[in-house]
Design a protein around this motif. Structure first.
Motif, short mmCIF file in Angstrom:
data_model
loop_
_atom_site.label_atom_id
_atom_site.label_comp_id
_atom_site.label_asym_id
_atom_site.label_seq_id
_atom_site.Cartn_x
_atom_site.Cartn_y
_atom_site.Cartn_z
N UNK A 118 0.83 -1.21 0.00
CA UNK A 118 0.00 0.00 0.00
C UNK A 118 0.87 1.26 0.00
N UNK A 119 1.90 1.26 0.82
CA UNK A 119 2.79 2.43 0.87
C UNK A 119 3.47 2.63 -0.48
N UNK A 120 4.00 1.54 -1.05
CA UNK A 120 4.69 1.63 -2.34
C UNK A 120 3.76 2.09 -3.46
N UNK A 121 2.47 1.73 -3.36
CA UNK A 121 1.49 2.12 -4.39
C UNK A 121 0.88 3.49 -4.11
N UNK A 122 1.30 4.11 -3.02
CA UNK A 122 0.77 5.43 -2.69
C UNK A 122 -0.60 5.42 -2.05
N UNK A 123 -1.04 4.24 -1.60
CA UNK A 123 -2.36 4.14 -0.94
C UNK A 123 -2.19 4.46 0.55
N UNK A 124 -1.96 5.73 0.82
CA UNK A 124 -1.76 6.19 2.19
C UNK A 124 -2.68 7.37 2.43
N UNK A 125 -2.92 7.67 3.69
CA UNK A 125 -3.71 8.84 4.03
C UNK A 125 -3.17 9.45 5.31
N UNK A 126 -3.48 10.70 5.49
CA UNK A 126 -3.06 11.42 6.67
C UNK A 126 -3.82 10.87 7.88
N UNK A 127 -3.11 10.57 8.96
CA UNK A 127 -3.76 9.98 10.12
C UNK A 127 -4.82 10.92 10.71
N UNK A 128 -4.54 12.21 10.78
CA UNK A 128 -5.52 13.14 11.36
C UNK A 128 -6.82 13.13 10.55
N UNK A 129 -6.68 13.09 9.22
CA UNK A 129 -7.87 13.06 8.37
C UNK A 129 -8.61 11.73 8.55
N UNK A 130 -7.88 10.63 8.64
CA UNK A 130 -8.49 9.33 8.88
C UNK A 130 -9.26 9.35 10.20
N UNK A 131 -8.62 9.84 11.27
CA UNK A 131 -9.25 9.87 12.59
C UNK A 131 -10.52 10.73 12.57
N UNK A 132 -10.45 11.87 11.88
CA UNK A 132 -11.62 12.75 11.78
C UNK A 132 -12.76 12.03 11.07
N UNK A 133 -12.46 11.39 9.95
CA UNK A 133 -13.50 10.67 9.21
C UNK A 133 -14.05 9.50 10.03
N UNK A 134 -13.19 8.83 10.74
CA UNK A 134 -13.61 7.68 11.55
C UNK A 134 -14.54 8.13 12.67
N UNK A 135 -14.17 9.22 13.35
CA UNK A 135 -15.05 9.75 14.41
C UNK A 135 -16.41 10.16 13.84
N UNK A 136 -16.39 10.74 12.65
CA UNK A 136 -17.63 11.14 12.00
C UNK A 136 -18.50 9.93 11.67
N UNK A 137 -17.87 8.85 11.19
CA UNK A 137 -18.62 7.62 10.89
C UNK A 137 -19.20 7.01 12.15
N UNK A 138 -18.47 7.06 13.23
CA UNK A 138 -18.98 6.54 14.52
C UNK A 138 -20.18 7.38 14.95
N UNK A 139 -20.03 8.68 14.84
CA UNK A 139 -21.10 9.61 15.23
C UNK A 139 -22.37 9.35 14.40
N UNK A 140 -22.19 9.06 13.11
CA UNK A 140 -23.33 8.81 12.22
C UNK A 140 -23.84 7.38 12.28
N UNK A 141 -23.13 6.54 13.01
CA UNK A 141 -23.55 5.14 13.12
C UNK A 141 -23.28 4.30 11.89
N UNK A 142 -22.35 4.73 11.05
CA UNK A 142 -22.07 3.98 9.83
C UNK A 142 -20.91 3.01 10.01
N UNK A 143 -20.36 2.92 11.21
CA UNK A 143 -19.29 1.98 11.48
C UNK A 143 -19.82 0.88 12.37
#
Length: 95
Positions: free
Chosen positions: A70-95
């Motif tokens: 994944x790293x070699x293929x560039x499939x990475x994301x910023x941890x802060x952005x991931x955490x923000x999206x994850x918290x949002x999904x938890x809040x919306x009940x989509x996780x």
């Protein structure tokens, strides 16, 4: 098989004639038994604990390889952005 643990090599006829002894050896010596047929390694007997340890290590190695790919293929994301999206999904009940 754990590093540094040499297997016990026996002909398959040992298993037929001395099954209890072979099984006891696996349990007490904590090492696998390689059974040979016509002088060549054919089967491996090991404890369930050793099997589970090997399976877990295999899964870990595969996960590491996937992460590196994944790293070699560039499939990475910023941890802060991931955490923000994850918290949002938890809040919306989509996780």
């Amino acid at each position: 098989m754990r590093t540094g643990t040499l297997p016990d090599v026996r002909p398959i006829s040992d298993l037929r004639q001395n099954m209890a002894e072979v099984m006891e050896s696996i349990d007490t010596e904590n090492r696998p038994v390689i059974l040979t047929k016509h002088g060549r390694g054919r089967y491996v007997l090991l404890s369930i604990e050793e099997y589970n340890r090997n399976a877990a290590l295999d899964m870990l190695h595969k996960a590491i390889d996937e992460g590196i790919a994944d790293i070699e293929a560039g499939r990475v994301s910023d941890f802060r952005e991931f955490a923000r999206q994850f918290r949002e999904e938890i809040k919306n009940g989509t996780v």
